[in-house]
Scaffold this motif. Structure first.
Motif, mmCIF file in Angstrom:
data_model
loop_
_atom_site.group_PDB
_atom_site.id
_atom_site.type_symbol
_atom_site.label_atom_id
_atom_site.label_comp_id
_atom_site.label_asym_id
_atom_site.label_seq_id
_atom_site.Cartn_x
_atom_site.Cartn_y
_atom_site.Cartn_z
ATOM 1 N N ASP A 259 -164.744 -15.427 60.575
ATOM 2 C CA ASP A 259 -165.922 -14.572 60.387
ATOM 3 C C ASP A 259 -165.827 -13.281 61.199
ATOM 4 O O ASP A 259 -166.756 -12.876 61.892
ATOM 5 C CB ASP A 259 -167.185 -15.346 60.774
ATOM 6 N N TYR B 190 -161.448 -10.515 53.819
ATOM 7 C CA TYR B 190 -162.301 -9.981 54.879
ATOM 8 C C TYR B 190 -162.298 -8.447 54.858
ATOM 9 O O TYR B 190 -161.320 -7.822 54.441
ATOM 10 C CB TYR B 190 -161.815 -10.445 56.242
ATOM 11 N N ILE C 286 -170.626 -21.067 60.604
ATOM 12 C CA ILE C 286 -170.999 -20.014 59.655
ATOM 13 C C ILE C 286 -172.379 -19.465 59.992
ATOM 14 O O ILE C 286 -172.631 -18.264 59.863
ATOM 15 C CB ILE C 286 -170.974 -20.557 58.210
ATOM 16 N N ARG D 198 -168.166 -9.934 55.661
ATOM 17 C CA ARG D 198 -168.269 -10.761 54.459
ATOM 18 C C ARG D 198 -168.670 -9.955 53.221
ATOM 19 O O ARG D 198 -169.131 -10.514 52.229
ATOM 20 C CB ARG D 198 -169.296 -11.871 54.657
ATOM 21 N N GLU E 249 -168.823 -14.504 50.629
ATOM 22 C CA GLU E 249 -168.643 -15.549 51.634
ATOM 23 C C GLU E 249 -167.510 -16.512 51.263
ATOM 24 O O GLU E 249 -166.807 -17.017 52.132
ATOM 25 C CB GLU E 249 -169.946 -16.336 51.828
ATOM 26 N N THR F 166 -164.076 -15.358 52.289
ATOM 27 C CA THR F 166 -163.902 -15.177 53.729
ATOM 28 C C THR F 166 -164.041 -16.518 54.455
ATOM 29 O O THR F 166 -163.070 -17.230 54.647
ATOM 30 C CB THR F 166 -164.918 -14.150 54.258
ATOM 31 N N VAL F 167 -165.271 -16.850 54.832
ATOM 32 C CA VAL F 167 -165.481 -18.034 55.675
ATOM 33 C C VAL F 167 -165.188 -19.346 54.951
ATOM 34 O O VAL F 167 -164.669 -20.294 55.555
ATOM 35 C CB VAL F 167 -166.910 -18.035 56.247
#
Length: 370
Positions: A100, A132, A248, A277, A281, A284-285
């Motif tokens: 993140d 990202y 998160i 992000r 999302e 990315t995470v």
């Protein structure tokens, strides 16, 4: 006899009508059930499918503000340069950001003393990992692919045949991948509080079970989903029925006493946190969770010393009060890999690179091999 036959006939007709009157509702009910089932399946499928990413530079996507290099498969990696100019640098370092985060979160580069960078001739480049910031997503990303991306990034930037690599947190886990797949390109490596995978071969079950169950229940389930049913990772982390990843959610419960004291030093994140992000999302995470805790084709405990002639060194830095990455596992890995120089910091949490002078110490240790 005729009367009897008519009665029998009437009775027969009545029974037929009754049968028909029963079958019709059953047929409708079955149809309704089928429609509801199909609707539920369609709804469920849509629920577990992540939305398409908002790719930087595309129509209605985020704007491109960073310099980027184009990889051989057409994807772009955004990067940021720190320290002295690369043309005069004696030491060239790639920094890999954590979970993140993005290229702006190059903690070691940002807190490195300008005098140290100048005297030692240090050039550092950080980059947005795929998905990202402003780097294109990589839907087919694997444990190996990011190591190859890093190798190509250094070649496109002209950093030479050898470079150093530093990774923080989940970025530290990426360093393990580089030690596996591109060791011949490394001049040295640093893993700062590297995230572990509970399913790595060679880790004792009693140790991994102990630290696994020290996590919050919601994080235990988040990791289980990412490992066993990764295709449900998006749904698990967006559903509202059960609490999902506290990481998160950026829960303060994951921070040690020192981490909380260091939070003001991260106040500049407000200037770029929206970029982290911005492409989605899942890219990315969520994808980080799948790669970090999925099934790896190798275990760090099986790695061999990439510098058998002491031409370089590998370091792990770990705080003993880290509430995100358990210190017990790092100790075990360091014991099993004696060629790693292990530095354990008393009273330190996960954010110890922000401590004054810490980045200078890490860089000097890497470049001196001590």
């Amino acid at each position: 006899m005729g009367v009897v036959n008519r009665r029998n006939s009437a009775a027969h007709t009545s029974n037929q009508n009754k049968t028909t009157s029963i079958q019709l509702p059953l047929g409708i009910f079955g149809t309704v059930l089928a429609v509801l089932f199909i609707g539920f399946v369609a709804w469920s499928y849509q629920t577990i499918q992540p939305p398409p990413p908002k790719i930087c530079g595309s129509l209605n996507g985020p704007t491109i503000t960073a310099p980027r290099i184009k990889l051989r498969d057409g994807r772009n990696l955004a990067y940021k340069e720190h320290g002295v100019p690369k043309d005069v640098a004696k030491h060239k370092i790639i920094f890999v950001h954590g979970f993140d985060a993005c290229r702006h979160d190059a903690y070691v580069a940002k807190t490195l003393s300008p005098d140290v960078a100048e005297v030692l001739g240090v050039y550092i480049v950080s980059f947005d990992r795929p998905g990202y910031g402003e780097s294109d997503p990589h839907p087919n990303q694997t444990v190996k692919s990011l190591a190859l991306d890093i190798e190509e990034l250094t070649d496109k930037l002209g950093l030479g045949s050898k470079f150093y690599i530093i990774g923080f947190s989940l970025g530290g886990q990426v360093v393990w991948r580089c030690l596996k797949y591109i060791p011949h390109r490394l001049a040295g490596a640093v893993l700062i509080a590297p995230v572990l995978n509970y399913w790595w071969a060679g880790l004792p079950a009693n140790l991994t079970n102990e630290v696994f169950y020290q996590q919050k229940l919601q994080d235990q389930w988040t990791v289980r989903v990412a490992h066993y049913i990764p295709w449900l990772t998006y749904w698990w982390n967006t559903q509202k029925w059960f609490p999902s990843s506290s990481l998160i959610a950026d829960s303060i419960d994951l921070l040690s006493l020192q981490d909380r004291e260091l939070l003001p030093k991260r106040s500049d994140r407000k200037n770029h946190v929206a970029q982290v992000r911005q492409q989605g999302e899942h890219e990315t995470v969520h994808r980080d969770l799948i790669l970090a805790f999925g099934s790896w084709e190798f275990s760090p405990l099986d790695l061999e010393n990439p510098f058998p002639n002491n031409e370089g060194s590998v370091h792990i830095w770990q705080g003993d009060e880290d509430l995100i990455v358990p210190v017990k596992v790092q100790r075990y890995i360091a014991q099993k890999l004696p060629w790693i120089q292990y530095h354990e910091l008393q009273g330190a949490g996960h954010l110890f690179p922000h401590v004054d002078g810490m980045s200078d110490t890490i860089i000097k240790s890497l470049l001196s091999g001590k």
